[in-house]
Motif scaffolding. Structure first.
Motif, PDB file in Angstrom:
ATOM      1  N   ASP A 186     -11.177  12.094  -3.855  1.00 15.87           N
ATOM      2  CA  ASP A 186     -11.296  11.519  -5.463  1.00 15.87           C
ATOM      3  C   ASP A 186     -12.213  10.371  -5.252  1.00 15.87           C
ATOM      4  O   ASP A 186     -12.834   9.521  -4.065  1.00 15.87           O
ATOM      5  CB  ASP A 186      -9.578  10.593  -5.435  1.00 15.87           C
ATOM      6  CG  ASP A 186      -8.702  11.798  -5.645  1.00 15.87           C
ATOM      7  OD1 ASP A 186      -8.611  13.133  -5.792  1.00 15.87           O
ATOM      8  OD2 ASP A 186      -7.150  10.977  -5.867  1.00 15.87           O
ATOM      9  N   ASP A 192     -11.980   7.425  -6.733  1.00 15.97           N
ATOM     10  CA  ASP A 192     -11.439   6.278  -6.601  1.00 15.97           C
ATOM     11  C   ASP A 192     -11.707   5.680  -4.787  1.00 15.97           C
ATOM     12  O   ASP A 192     -10.932   4.130  -5.060  1.00 15.97           O
ATOM     13  CB  ASP A 192     -10.020   6.172  -7.500  1.00 15.97           C
ATOM     14  CG  ASP A 192      -9.563   7.016  -7.054  1.00 15.97           C
ATOM     15  OD1 ASP A 192      -9.550   7.165  -5.673  1.00 15.97           O
ATOM     16  OD2 ASP A 192      -8.648   6.714  -7.613  1.00 15.97           O
ATOM     17  N   GLN A 237      -9.451   6.098  -3.050  1.00 19.28           N
ATOM     18  CA  GLN A 237      -8.142   6.442  -2.884  1.00 19.28           C
ATOM     19  C   GLN A 237      -7.463   7.017  -1.656  1.00 19.28           C
ATOM     20  O   GLN A 237      -6.411   7.274  -0.749  1.00 19.28           O
ATOM     21  CB  GLN A 237      -6.927   6.336  -3.638  1.00 19.28           C
ATOM     22  CG  GLN A 237      -6.589   5.363  -4.481  1.00 19.28           C
ATOM     23  CD  GLN A 237      -5.741   5.632  -5.597  1.00 19.28           C
ATOM     24  OE1 GLN A 237      -5.157   6.397  -6.721  1.00 19.28           O
ATOM     25  NE2 GLN A 237      -4.219   4.922  -5.472  1.00 19.28           N
ATOM     26  N   ARG A 243      -7.335   2.022  -5.603  1.00 15.30           N
ATOM     27  CA  ARG A 243      -7.585   1.754  -6.472  1.00 15.30           C
ATOM     28  C   ARG A 243      -8.941   1.383  -6.994  1.00 15.30           C
ATOM     29  O   ARG A 243      -8.519  -0.107  -6.566  1.00 15.30           O
ATOM     30  CB  ARG A 243      -7.358   2.705  -7.757  1.00 15.30           C
ATOM     31  CG  ARG A 243      -8.819   3.174  -8.751  1.00 15.30           C
ATOM     32  CD  ARG A 243      -7.311   3.551 -10.208  1.00 15.30           C
ATOM     33  NE  ARG A 243      -7.594   4.877 -10.045  1.00 15.30           N
ATOM     34  CZ  ARG A 243      -9.859   5.929 -10.407  1.00 15.30           C
ATOM     35  NH1 ARG A 243     -10.411   4.959 -10.903  1.00 15.30           N
ATOM     36  NH2 ARG A 243      -9.512   7.141 -11.006  1.00 15.30           N
TER      37      ARG A 243
HETATM   38 MG    MG Z   1      -6.549   7.780  -8.016  1.00 13.11          MG
END
Ligand code: MG
Ligand code: UDP
Length: 308
Positions: free
Chosen positions: A97, A99, A101, A202
């Motif tokens: 991802d 972000d 995370q 995030r």
């Molecule tokens: Mg996320």
């Protein structure tokens, strides 16, 4: 030197793209993996309406390792991941991802497992991050059902994983258009292992998931892996028929004996129950028919607007 592709689906991630790029670049430069592996980062802009594409473009101008595809509109994370897999040229591909995370540090473990000869390295969430109890419970239930259906333990699984070129080629050869990447990597087989990671916060922006979209996601994924709901309909039908048979016999006997009761409440209950069961069954069948229709239409999974 082996090449590693990092595939990053991005939807309205203007606030995270640059941070993400910085994190990956510094991981590469500050660890010894740079001596063994070259890298490419493939951003898939999934029809973002913010400045995600502009940010990706500026990164690609300053860093040759950065490649991208942008879609004509939002086609969803699955489509973005599969587009990235098609575009990737590495000997191994890591999906993660934008972000952060998915902590980049886990890449080191993934790469060392790959070097040991594993062809799939699943990222498993040891800690799910800050999420509500109900969300955690529903996710656990969903993965229990999915694990039972595909015969592998999927608990804690995520889209963060490393795949060898062999696995990526296999996934690229699948012709279905409604995919569930997270489970397909178990379904294809191959020599696999896992590494644990803790889901971080995030870094910026917000999650794209709502309760309704998660429900739809779960429904789509279950129906793409199993026909059990259809069999369940048959089972419910058989049970209702047996109950009806018993009640019918009872009605005849009480009628013959002349002791038949006023039948209104039981009639109402039976009619609503049966109608409910029929509508539910039709609904489940409709989901499968809609999915078949979708496959038959054979439309592209995504439309590419720009690519490098
Ligand atoms: Mg996320
Ligand atoms: N994403 C995407 N298309 C979408 C929704 C999300 O490419 O339609 C990307 C998003 O940009 C992020 C990843 O998928 O990189 C995970 O999304 P998000 O963080 O919203 O999901 P969560 O972490 O809350 O499960």
């Amino acid at each position: 030197m082996k090449k590693v592709s990092i595939v990053v689906p991005c939807y309205n991630e203007e606030a995270t793209i640059k941070e993400f790029h910085k994190a990956i670049t510094s991981l590469w430069n500050e660890s010894e993996i740079k001596n063994n592996f070259s890298s490419e980062i493939i951003f898939i802009d999934d029809g973002s309406s913010d400045n995600t594409y502009e940010n990706i473009l500026s990164l690609s101008e300053s860093d040759d390792c950065v490649r991208y595809t942008s879609f004509s509109r939002n086609f969803g994370k699955e489509a973005a991941i599969f587009c990235g897999l098609k575009q990737a040229t590495g000997d191994a591909v890591i999906v993660m991802d934008a972000d952060l995370q998915h902590p980049p540090i886990a890449i080191l473990q993934m790469l060392s497992k790959w070097q040991e000869g594993y062809e799939i390295v699943e990222g498993i969430k040891s800690y799910r991050g800050k999420e509500s109890h109900s969300h955690g419970f529903m996710a656990e239930l969903f993965y229990k059902i999915m694990s039972g259906m595909i015969g592998f333990d999927m608990s804690g699984s995520s889209d963060y994983k490393l795949m060898d070129r062999k696995v990526v080629d296999t996934l690229n050869s699948l012709s279905e258009r409604t995919t569930f990447f997270r489970a397909l990597s178990y379904w294809v087989g191959y020599k696999s292992t896992s590494v644990e990671y803790e889901v971080g916060d995030r870094i910026a922006g917000k999650s794209k998931w709502s309760g309704a979209s998660l429900f739809k996601y779960a429904l789509m994924n279950i129906t793409s892996f199993t026909y059990s709901p259809l069999y369940l309909i048959g089972l419910i039908g058989a049970v209702i028929m047996l109950i009806g048979l018993g009640l019918g016999i009872d009605a005849v006997i009480t009628y013959v004996k002349g002791i038949a009761m006023e039948g209104y409440p039981s009639l109402v209950i039976l009619i609503t129950l049966a109608t409910g069961a029929i509508m539910l069954s039709l609904g489940i069948i409709a989901v499968y028919i809609a999915r078949m229709y979708n496959e038959i239409k054979n439309r592209p999974r995504y439309i590419v607007e720009n690519q490098k």
